[in-house]
Write a protein that holds these residues in place. Structure first.
Motif, PDB file in Angstrom:
ATOM      1  N   GLU A 142     -18.135  32.117   0.122  1.00 37.40           N
ATOM      2  CA  GLU A 142     -17.203  31.109  -0.396  1.00 37.40           C
ATOM      3  C   GLU A 142     -16.156  31.747  -1.307  1.00 37.40           C
ATOM      4  O   GLU A 142     -14.957  31.495  -1.203  1.00 37.40           O
ATOM      5  CB  GLU A 142     -17.989  30.043  -1.186  1.00 37.40           C
ATOM      6  CG  GLU A 142     -17.099  29.024  -1.863  1.00 37.40           C
ATOM      7  CD  GLU A 142     -17.856  28.076  -2.807  1.00 37.40           C
ATOM      8  OE1 GLU A 142     -19.109  28.144  -2.852  1.00 37.40           O
ATOM      9  OE2 GLU A 142     -17.191  27.291  -3.489  1.00 37.40           O
ATOM     10  N   MET A 143     -16.634  32.631  -2.194  1.00 39.30           N
ATOM     11  CA  MET A 143     -15.753  33.243  -3.187  1.00 39.30           C
ATOM     12  C   MET A 143     -14.700  34.145  -2.526  1.00 39.30           C
ATOM     13  O   MET A 143     -13.503  34.054  -2.826  1.00 39.30           O
ATOM     14  CB  MET A 143     -16.635  34.058  -4.151  1.00 39.30           C
ATOM     15  CG  MET A 143     -15.913  34.734  -5.270  1.00 39.30           C
ATOM     16  SD  MET A 143     -17.091  35.341  -6.512  1.00 39.30           S
ATOM     17  CE  MET A 143     -17.903  36.669  -5.636  1.00 39.30           C
ATOM     18  N   VAL A 189     -17.987  22.159   3.084  1.00 34.10           N
ATOM     19  CA  VAL A 189     -18.935  23.273   3.073  1.00 34.10           C
ATOM     20  C   VAL A 189     -18.414  24.409   2.210  1.00 34.10           C
ATOM     21  O   VAL A 189     -17.213  24.516   2.006  1.00 34.10           O
ATOM     22  CB  VAL A 189     -19.175  23.824   4.506  1.00 34.10           C
ATOM     23  CG1 VAL A 189     -19.929  22.809   5.325  1.00 34.10           C
ATOM     24  CG2 VAL A 189     -17.880  24.245   5.162  1.00 34.10           C
ATOM     25  N   PRO A 190     -19.265  25.290   1.701  1.00 33.32           N
ATOM     26  CA  PRO A 190     -20.717  25.225   1.852  1.00 33.32           C
ATOM     27  C   PRO A 190     -21.322  24.136   0.971  1.00 33.32           C
ATOM     28  O   PRO A 190     -20.701  23.708   0.002  1.00 33.32           O
ATOM     29  CB  PRO A 190     -21.173  26.607   1.381  1.00 33.32           C
ATOM     30  CG  PRO A 190     -20.135  27.015   0.379  1.00 33.32           C
ATOM     31  CD  PRO A 190     -18.847  26.459   0.896  1.00 33.32           C
ATOM     32  N   ASP A 191     -22.551  23.721   1.284  1.00 34.81           N
ATOM     33  CA  ASP A 191     -23.249  22.765   0.422  1.00 34.81           C
ATOM     34  C   ASP A 191     -23.808  23.497  -0.802  1.00 34.81           C
ATOM     35  O   ASP A 191     -23.536  24.686  -1.001  1.00 34.81           O
ATOM     36  CB  ASP A 191     -24.345  22.027   1.214  1.00 34.81           C
ATOM     37  CG  ASP A 191     -25.457  22.970   1.699  1.00 34.81           C
ATOM     38  OD1 ASP A 191     -25.569  24.110   1.182  1.00 34.81           O
ATOM     39  OD2 ASP A 191     -26.209  22.570   2.598  1.00 34.81           O
ATOM     40  N   GLU A 192     -24.584  22.789  -1.628  1.00 32.10           N
ATOM     41  CA  GLU A 192     -25.028  23.414  -2.898  1.00 32.10           C
ATOM     42  C   GLU A 192     -25.978  24.595  -2.676  1.00 32.10           C
ATOM     43  O   GLU A 192     -26.149  25.429  -3.561  1.00 32.10           O
ATOM     44  CB  GLU A 192     -25.626  22.367  -3.853  1.00 32.10           C
ATOM     45  CG  GLU A 192     -26.945  21.764  -3.428  1.00 32.10           C
ATOM     46  CD  GLU A 192     -26.790  20.690  -2.332  1.00 32.10           C
ATOM     47  OE1 GLU A 192     -27.817  20.165  -1.891  1.00 32.10           O
ATOM     48  OE2 GLU A 192     -25.642  20.398  -1.922  1.00 32.10           O
ATOM     49  N   TYR A 209     -18.565  31.870 -11.331  1.00 31.16           N
ATOM     50  CA  TYR A 209     -17.470  31.683 -10.383  1.00 31.16           C
ATOM     51  C   TYR A 209     -16.977  30.244 -10.398  1.00 31.16           C
ATOM     52  O   TYR A 209     -15.773  29.989 -10.403  1.00 31.16           O
ATOM     53  CB  TYR A 209     -17.864  32.097  -8.956  1.00 31.16           C
ATOM     54  CG  TYR A 209     -16.734  31.786  -7.999  1.00 31.16           C
ATOM     55  CD1 TYR A 209     -15.466  32.327  -8.220  1.00 31.16           C
ATOM     56  CD2 TYR A 209     -16.903  30.903  -6.939  1.00 31.16           C
ATOM     57  CE1 TYR A 209     -14.403  31.999  -7.406  1.00 31.16           C
ATOM     58  CE2 TYR A 209     -15.840  30.571  -6.113  1.00 31.16           C
ATOM     59  CZ  TYR A 209     -14.592  31.126  -6.356  1.00 31.16           C
ATOM     60  OH  TYR A 209     -13.529  30.787  -5.561  1.00 31.16           O
ATOM     61  N   GLN A 210     -17.921  29.285 -10.424  1.00 28.23           N
ATOM     62  CA  GLN A 210     -17.517  27.877 -10.439  1.00 28.23           C
ATOM     63  C   GLN A 210     -16.674  27.570 -11.688  1.00 28.23           C
ATOM     64  O   GLN A 210     -15.722  26.790 -11.620  1.00 28.23           O
ATOM     65  CB  GLN A 210     -18.736  26.951 -10.355  1.00 28.23           C
ATOM     66  CG  GLN A 210     -19.448  26.984  -8.995  1.00 28.23           C
ATOM     67  CD  GLN A 210     -18.520  26.717  -7.803  1.00 28.23           C
ATOM     68  OE1 GLN A 210     -17.488  26.060  -7.928  1.00 28.23           O
ATOM     69  NE2 GLN A 210     -18.871  27.251  -6.632  1.00 28.23           N
TER      70      GLN A 210
END
Ligand SMILES: *Cc1c(COP(=O)(O)O)cnc(C)c1O
Length: 409
Positions: free
Chosen positions: A209-210, A11-14, A41-42
């Motif tokens: 997430e970040m 997680v998290p998913d897309e 970010y990715q």
């Protein structure tokens, strides 16, 4: 990296969901910005040069790695489990906030953004953001509720010294929730040049997430330090929770180590009951949507967000990061609450026995350690996150204890 399907790293998913929590509840106008941020970010996340820059600044500007400290006298005093403290209060600016701010500002620079905005409640995230903006010569605008501006005057002055503009927010009740709304409005209006730096694991995806990834340096170091000092992982890890970023930072690298007990400590204020004089979103709230994500919130029967109460201004947030809601529902982590009085007692004991003045936030985590340690065997290892120093809190503590500071004896 691929993980087994029962891993906590799936997680998290897309869509940015942690089970039924998280996601992206934002106005249409914000969507393109959020998608662009996620894309950038990715890219940064897998770019070695980005992490080399982070490592350099963490080491030479922030002072990482922070020490892992065996609290020998408290351990003896409590007479049970062995207590370790992850010393993130020794970071530049006195707390863990700067770990994350550094990451977001470097990302903003990569994206060519020339103006940084942030929201702050107690002022700690505002100070960390103003600090890193000064370091990079970026203009910094900090939204802060009028109520918080008046009760956090020293931090307002610090931000101004660091060259930031502090914008008092009069809408609502003039607290963190209102400041976050105004910051989001600013972002929509100034899309082209502006980066919104969020201070905890909340907000729309990809922020939870970040921020978690940037704060995970705490848990990564802790894991390695425990292996060096004890030859094994701790049995229990504990951290305090406002929005949940210092806790997520410590917890994340341990999620798939199923033998490690994980405990988050919320602010129980005057007690978790229907007077709602607390900030325990998980133990005393229910699920709803706030600040772009779905999570547990303090709310009344009509779904109105409640203000919450805690002696610690940094824990005074009516929600909690969505990943914590998920860890709570999946039972990977346990969430408890500690009252103001219990936190104050732990604050004093920490000063007295270890020569460390803790912030009131980690004093909540420490108070839970005080409950657990005496009933555990001597070979049980507890690691708590000492995520901030208490210099900012001495006036609050003096007042709570009924002590006048200016005395001659
Ligand atoms: C801001 C702050 C907190 C609360 O924020 P989290 O996102 O829950 O970590 C806790 N401790 C200190 C010292 C803080 O400055």
């Amino acid at each position: 990296m691929s993980h087994p399907s029962n891993s906590y790293y799936t997680v998290p998913d897309e869509k940015g969901c942690f089970g039924e929590f998280g996601g992206r509840f934002v106005p249409e106008t914000l969507m393109p910005l959020i998608l662009k941020l996620e894309e950038e970010y990715q890219k940064a996340k897998t770019d070695q040069s980005f992490w080399e820059q982070m490592d350099y600044l963490w080491k030479h500007y922030v002072g990482r790695p922070s020490p892992m400290y065996f609290a020998e006298r408290l351990t003896q005093h409590l007479g049970g489990a062995k207590i370790y403290m992850k010393r993130d209060e020794l970071n530049h600016t006195g707390a863990h906030k700067i770990n994350n701010v550094l990451g977001q500002i470097l990302l903003a620079r990569r994206m060519g953004k020339t103006r940084i905005i942030a929201e702050t409640g107690a002022g700690q995230h505002g100070v960390a953001t103003a600090t890193v903006c000064a370091r990079f010569g970026l203009p910094c605008i900090v939204y802060m509720g009028t109520h918080d501006v008046s009760r956090q005057a020293p931090n307002v002055f610090r931000m101004k010294l660091l060259g930031a503009e502090v914008v008092p927010v009069t809408s609502g009740r003039g607290t963190l929730k209102d400041a976050m709304n105004d910051a989001l409005r600013d972002w929509v209006t100034n899309v082209d040049n502006t980066f919104y730096c969020i201070g905890t694991v909340a907000g729309p995806h990809p922020y939870p997430e970040m921020v978690r990834d940037f704060q995970s340096i705490i848990g990564k170091e802790a894991k390695q330090q425990m292996l060096e000092m004890e030859g094994r992982l701790p049995d229990t890890i504990i951290a305090s929770i406002g929005g949940g970023s210092n806790a997520m930072g410590l917890f994340y690298p341990f999620l798939d180590d199923r033998d490690v007990n994980i405990i988050g400590v919320e602010a129980g204020g005057k007690g978790v009951d229907d007077r709602m004089q607390h900030c325990a979103s998980l133990t005393g709230g229910r699920a709803g949507v706030l600040h772009g994500n779905r999570t547990y919130l303090l709310q009344d029967d009509d779904g109105q967000i409640l203000e919450g109460f805690s002696i610690s201004a940094g824990l005074d947030y009516p929600g909690i990061g969505p990943e914590h809601s998920w860890l709570h529902e999946t039972k990977r982590a346990e969430y408890v609450s500690i009252t103001d009085q219990e936190a104050l007692a732990a604050f004093q004991k920490c000063c007295e026995f270890e020569g460390i003045i803790p912030a009131l936030e980690p004093s909540h985590a420490l108070a839970h350690v005080f409950k657990l340690a005496p009933n555990l065997p001597a070979d049980h290892i507890i690691c708590m996150n000492m995520c901030g120093r208490g210099d900012k809190d001495i006036f609050t503590v003096a007042q709570a204890l009924g002590i006048t500071m200016a005395t001659t004896d």
